[in-house]
Enzyme design. Sequence first.
Site, PDB file in Angstrom:
ATOM      1  CE  LYS A  96      43.251  24.096 -29.468  1.00  0.00           C
ATOM      2  NZ  LYS A  96      41.947  23.520 -29.885  1.00  0.00           N
ATOM      3  CG  ASP A 119      40.301  21.338 -24.924  1.00  0.00           C
ATOM      4  OD1 ASP A 119      39.739  22.186 -24.226  1.00  0.00           O
ATOM      5  OD2 ASP A 119      40.061  21.481 -26.150  1.00  0.00           O
ATOM      6  CE  LYS A 160      37.996  18.858 -25.516  1.00  0.00           C
ATOM      7  NZ  LYS A 160      37.066  18.977 -26.620  1.00  0.00           N
ATOM      8  CG  ASP A 183      43.601  20.832 -28.085  1.00  0.00           C
ATOM      9  OD1 ASP A 183      43.575  20.680 -29.432  1.00  0.00           O
ATOM     10  OD2 ASP A 183      42.779  21.852 -27.291  1.00  0.00           O
ATOM     11  CG  ASP A 206      35.481  21.722 -25.694  1.00  0.00           C
ATOM     12  OD1 ASP A 206      36.759  21.833 -25.486  1.00  0.00           O
ATOM     13  OD2 ASP A 206      34.819  20.537 -25.833  1.00  0.00           O
ATOM     14  CD  GLU A 236      40.232  24.749 -26.555  1.00  0.00           C
ATOM     15  OE1 GLU A 236      39.148  24.595 -26.645  1.00  0.00           O
ATOM     16  OE2 GLU A 236      41.086  24.106 -27.138  1.00  0.00           O
ATOM     17  NE  ARG A 255      36.177  27.760 -32.559  1.00  0.00           N
ATOM     18  CZ  ARG A 255      34.989  27.116 -32.894  1.00  0.00           C
ATOM     19  NH1 ARG A 255      34.010  27.744 -33.368  1.00  0.00           N
ATOM     20  NH2 ARG A 255      35.170  25.936 -33.188  1.00  0.00           N
TER      21      ARG A 255
HETATM   22  N1  BES Z   1      40.804  20.461 -29.158  1.00  0.00           N
HETATM   23  C1  BES Z   1      39.307  20.297 -29.661  1.00  0.00           C
HETATM   24  C2  BES Z   1      39.255  19.576 -30.907  1.00  0.00           C
HETATM   25  C3  BES Z   1      39.298  18.254 -31.123  1.00  0.00           C
HETATM   26  C4  BES Z   1      38.473  17.332 -30.440  1.00  0.00           C
HETATM   27  C5  BES Z   1      40.634  17.706 -31.687  1.00  0.00           C
HETATM   28  C6  BES Z   1      38.567  15.833 -30.395  1.00  0.00           C
HETATM   29  C7  BES Z   1      40.656  16.379 -31.614  1.00  0.00           C
HETATM   30  C8  BES Z   1      39.787  15.549 -31.162  1.00  0.00           C
HETATM   31  C9  BES Z   1      38.809  21.789 -29.647  1.00  0.00           C
HETATM   32  O1  BES Z   1      39.197  22.636 -28.755  1.00  0.00           O
HETATM   33  C10 BES Z   1      37.164  21.633 -29.043  1.00  0.00           C
HETATM   34  O2  BES Z   1      36.848  21.167 -28.220  1.00  0.00           O
HETATM   35  N2  BES Z   1      36.383  21.913 -30.211  1.00  0.00           N
HETATM   36  C11 BES Z   1      34.954  21.724 -30.122  1.00  0.00           C
HETATM   37  C12 BES Z   1      34.293  22.937 -30.652  1.00  0.00           C
HETATM   38  C13 BES Z   1      32.814  23.064 -30.566  1.00  0.00           C
HETATM   39  C14 BES Z   1      32.664  23.336 -28.908  1.00  0.00           C
HETATM   40  C15 BES Z   1      32.427  24.129 -31.224  1.00  0.00           C
HETATM   41  C16 BES Z   1      34.817  20.610 -30.801  1.00  0.00           C
HETATM   42  O3  BES Z   1      34.953  20.216 -31.883  1.00  0.00           O
HETATM   43  O4  BES Z   1      33.794  19.657 -30.209  1.00  0.00           O
HETATM   44 ZN    ZN Z   2      41.054  22.436 -27.992  1.00  0.00          ZN
HETATM   45 MN    MN Z   3      38.077  22.578 -26.789  1.00  0.00          MN
END
Ligand code: BES
Ligand code: ZN
Ligand code: MN
Length: 498
Positions: free
Chosen positions: A268, A273, A280, A291, A350, A352, A354
């Site tokens: 990835k 992000d 966020k 990220d 968010d 993104e 996947r």
């Molecule tokens: N890059 C983030 C995941 C992340 C968050 C990694 C904090 C490390 C620290 C990912 O893109 C994300 O935002 N995931 C969301 C998914 C949710 C919207 C289903 C998450 O984990 O909140």
């Molecule tokens: Zn992310």
């Molecule tokens: Mn995200």
Amino acid sequence: MEFKAIIDAKVRNDAGCAVVGVYEDGDLGIAAGRIDKQLDGLIGKLRGDGDFSAKLGEILLLPTPAGTAAARVLLIGLGTHSSFARKQYRKALAAAAQALAKTGAGDAIVYLALEGVADLDVQYRARAVAEIFCAQLYKIPDLKTSAKPKAPRVTSVSVAAADARGEKAAAEGLAIGAAVGSGLALMRDLANLPPNVCTPTYLGTRAQGLAKDFPSIKTKVFDEKAIKALKMGAFLAVTQGSDQPPRLIVCEYRGGKKSEAPICLVGKGITFDSGGISLKDPPAMDEMKFDMSGGAAVLGAMRTVAELELPINLVAIVPTCENMPSSGAVKPADIVTTMSGQTVEILNTDAEGRLILCDAITYSRRFKPAAVIDVATLTGACIIALGNHFSGLMSNNEALADELEAAGVRADDRAWRLPIGEEYVDQLKSNFADIANVGGREGGACTAASFLSKFAKDLQWAHLDTAGTAWLSGAQKGSTGRPVPLLVDFLINRARAT
Ligand code: BES
Ligand code: ZN
Ligand code: MN
């Protein structure tokens, strides 16, 4: 840093520093016992008097009289004999590297690999020296304008082995450890850079740099037009809110037979992000520059494999873009068609990672891979599940999962298996498309991986969620280099099996 293996008996007194392990109980340790004799029992006396208790990781620097052991002797506590195993050995090495860097020594002989450690052969013991010394001496390429703190003087580290056979094994181990060190450093450099420098374009240029450094690597970098031609509708949806153009990076390493199916590593590469329209919260948003850690990890592993000239075929695939809000950004409820043909309702912009990964996994099929392993800082839920200690490991193949888990143990870069399956896919039901990109809070790491599994059907596939392991927050903020050690260990074992 240069590493050499030497036979202990050949050592003269002219080393800048002798790094020796001392146990808390019983015998001092192999080298410590010997040096103790040269120093008239000084080490034993220090331990006996309670001035150096030799607890694991404790250090004491001894300036020594001219003509004795070495210009300096650095004592490293190993803890008790009975508890001395892989973790303890690695911890002692980390303490040794940090302490050595603070001395004035330009070169050192490390005697720690002479100690027997349960289940660890000489090659591993030497490999750990090089890997851990490189990792501990790593410096963030910062942009501070104040005078730089002095770099450590030490440039040459020799590892003592008991005999000629040990010397050969140690030399092999040092080469592996140094190569892991340089893959780790590549990942950490890329991930630590600010997101206005480390853009998708920049990552593409660095991947092309790998091909310049290693003739065994061929890099292709696809631009937005080429990504459109590939019909990567999910990847394109993520990038559409950003002014930075996306890239699809593909590095091919051919070290094995032509006919042999490659292993594909997919990383990835979100260089920032923000969450997109599903923006966020501000706290720690800066950390979303990390990220792209999965992408950096697969490029790091690529570098290590090329340095070691492993007899395998390897492909690194990095879809890379920013996730930004703008008038043109993808919106919650938008539906896109992925490269696989499956449609996805984007309920949360968010989620993104996947979206870019599903298209990259589909793309990997053209290599007819023996296995596909994706690496991604994919979910906050994985951090809730496992903390910052283990990466999440999900797979549709038991044997592959076992191999990766074992590699993580050996490399001290552990992953913990988490489930995927129809139960979780059910959470991703959409009334409007084949699948939604989010499935509620419950089991968030598992629903994310289960989403990916829909694109990995009939592939031998595994997923590493490194959200909790790829970087440290707080005072130690910075990339850890994980899971480069795990990936490299896995690939070395694949190479040995062929
Ligand atoms: N890059 C983030 C995941 C992340 C968050 C990694 C904090 C490390 C620290 C990912 O893109 C994300 O935002 N995931 C969301 C998914 C949710 C919207 C289903 C998450 O984990 O909140
Ligand atoms: Zn992310
Ligand atoms: Mn995200």
